[in-house]
Design an enzyme around this catalytic site. Structure first.
Site, PDB file in Angstrom:
ATOM      1  N   ASP A  41      -1.561   4.408  -4.618  1.00  0.00           N
ATOM      2  CA  ASP A  41      -2.301   3.560  -3.692  1.00  0.00           C
ATOM      3  C   ASP A  41      -1.711   2.165  -3.527  1.00  0.00           C
ATOM      4  O   ASP A  41      -1.560   1.697  -2.424  1.00  0.00           O
ATOM      5  CB  ASP A  41      -3.779   3.472  -4.065  1.00  0.00           C
ATOM      6  N   HIS A  44       0.879  -1.170   0.000  1.00  0.00           N
ATOM      7  CA  HIS A  44       0.000   0.000   0.000  1.00  0.00           C
ATOM      8  C   HIS A  44       0.918   1.222   0.000  1.00  0.00           C
ATOM      9  O   HIS A  44       1.408   1.636   1.051  1.00  0.00           O
ATOM     10  CB  HIS A  44      -0.904  -0.022   1.228  1.00  0.00           C
ATOM     11  N   GLU A  54      -5.447   9.516  -7.147  1.00  0.00           N
ATOM     12  CA  GLU A  54      -6.570  10.117  -6.422  1.00  0.00           C
ATOM     13  C   GLU A  54      -6.176  11.466  -5.855  1.00  0.00           C
ATOM     14  O   GLU A  54      -5.128  11.609  -5.231  1.00  0.00           O
ATOM     15  CB  GLU A  54      -7.014   9.220  -5.261  1.00  0.00           C
ATOM     16  N   GLY A  94       2.667   5.196   4.078  1.00  0.00           N
ATOM     17  CA  GLY A  94       1.937   5.906   5.126  1.00  0.00           C
ATOM     18  C   GLY A  94       0.500   5.445   5.174  1.00  0.00           C
ATOM     19  O   GLY A  94      -0.017   4.881   4.211  1.00  0.00           O
ATOM     20  N   GLY A  97      -1.080  11.758   3.222  1.00  0.00           N
ATOM     21  CA  GLY A  97      -0.528  12.674   2.233  1.00  0.00           C
ATOM     22  C   GLY A  97       0.271  12.030   1.120  1.00  0.00           C
ATOM     23  O   GLY A  97       0.987  12.716   0.387  1.00  0.00           O
ATOM     24  N   LYS A  98       0.163  10.716   0.947  1.00  0.00           N
ATOM     25  CA  LYS A  98       0.927  10.028  -0.098  1.00  0.00           C
ATOM     26  C   LYS A  98       0.618  10.592  -1.489  1.00  0.00           C
ATOM     27  O   LYS A  98       1.528  10.958  -2.237  1.00  0.00           O
ATOM     28  CB  LYS A  98       0.654   8.525  -0.071  1.00  0.00           C
ATOM     29  N   SER A  99      -0.653  10.648  -1.823  1.00  0.00           N
ATOM     30  CA  SER A  99      -1.037  11.148  -3.154  1.00  0.00           C
ATOM     31  C   SER A  99      -0.768  12.641  -3.284  1.00  0.00           C
ATOM     32  O   SER A  99      -0.366  13.111  -4.356  1.00  0.00           O
ATOM     33  CB  SER A  99      -2.507  10.850  -3.429  1.00  0.00           C
ATOM     34  N   SER A 126      -3.662   5.677   5.330  1.00  0.00           N
ATOM     35  CA  SER A 126      -4.641   6.412   4.536  1.00  0.00           C
ATOM     36  C   SER A 126      -4.804   7.828   5.087  1.00  0.00           C
ATOM     37  O   SER A 126      -4.903   8.027   6.294  1.00  0.00           O
ATOM     38  CB  SER A 126      -5.983   5.676   4.586  1.00  0.00           C
ATOM     39  N   GLY A 127      -4.785   8.813   4.203  1.00  0.00           N
ATOM     40  CA  GLY A 127      -4.957  10.205   4.602  1.00  0.00           C
ATOM     41  C   GLY A 127      -3.688  10.894   5.055  1.00  0.00           C
ATOM     42  O   GLY A 127      -3.719  12.063   5.439  1.00  0.00           O
ATOM     43  N   ARG A 186      15.644  16.795  13.071  1.00  0.00           N
ATOM     44  CA  ARG A 186      15.994  17.904  12.189  1.00  0.00           C
ATOM     45  C   ARG A 186      17.119  17.499  11.240  1.00  0.00           C
ATOM     46  O   ARG A 186      17.056  17.755  10.047  1.00  0.00           O
ATOM     47  CB  ARG A 186      16.405  19.114  13.022  1.00  0.00           C
TER      48      ARG A 186
END
Length: 136
Positions: free
Chosen positions: A43, A4, A67, A19, A24-26, A21-22, A97
């Site tokens: 995805d 995934h 997406e 990462g 920030g991958k896409s 879902s949600g 950092r």
């Protein structure tokens, strides 16, 4: 092996974006695409080992699609397969950092790893990392 993840290609270097879902991958992929990267897969990414390389490609049903939350599924010129050069895990917690070198195991090979949540400058920093590498 299928993971995934979203994958982009910049020149001949692939970036595997992990990462939940949600995370920030896409979004990260779209920002990199806006600065010249190509979409390999969104995805889900297929991974295979080829000697000393990990090759990322797109499952056929998802080829050329990404997406955009709140907009829908967008068409994109497909890129790849590509040799992975770097992994980022957006769900691994905040990074230091100036972090020590880390690696992520993929099919028995350690690939360089960056961790931390999505940040506004992340796409630019990862683009430069793929193009120029890390000094220390």
């Amino acid at each position: 092996m299928q993971v995934h993840a979203t994958t982009i290609a910049l020149q001949d270097a692939g970036l595997l974006i992990l990462g939940p879902s949600g995370s920030g991958k896409s979004t990260l992929a779209l920002e990199l695409m806006a600065t010249g990267a190509g979409l390999v897969a969104d995805d889900r990414t297929d991974l295979r080992r080829d000697g000393d390389a990990i090759i990322a490609s797109c499952p056929p049903a998802l080829l050329g699609r990404i997406e955009a939350r709140g907009i829908g599924i967008l068409s994109a010129q497909p890129s790849g397969p590509v040799r992975l050069a770097q992994v980022i895990d957006l769900g691994a917690g905040p990074g230091d950092r100036l972090p020590q070198s880390r690696s992520y195991d993929v099919l028995g090979m350690g690939l360089p790893l960056v961790t931390g949540p999505y940040r506004p400058h992340l796409y630019a920093a990862l683009r430069q990392l793929l193009l120029g590498g890390r000094v220390a």
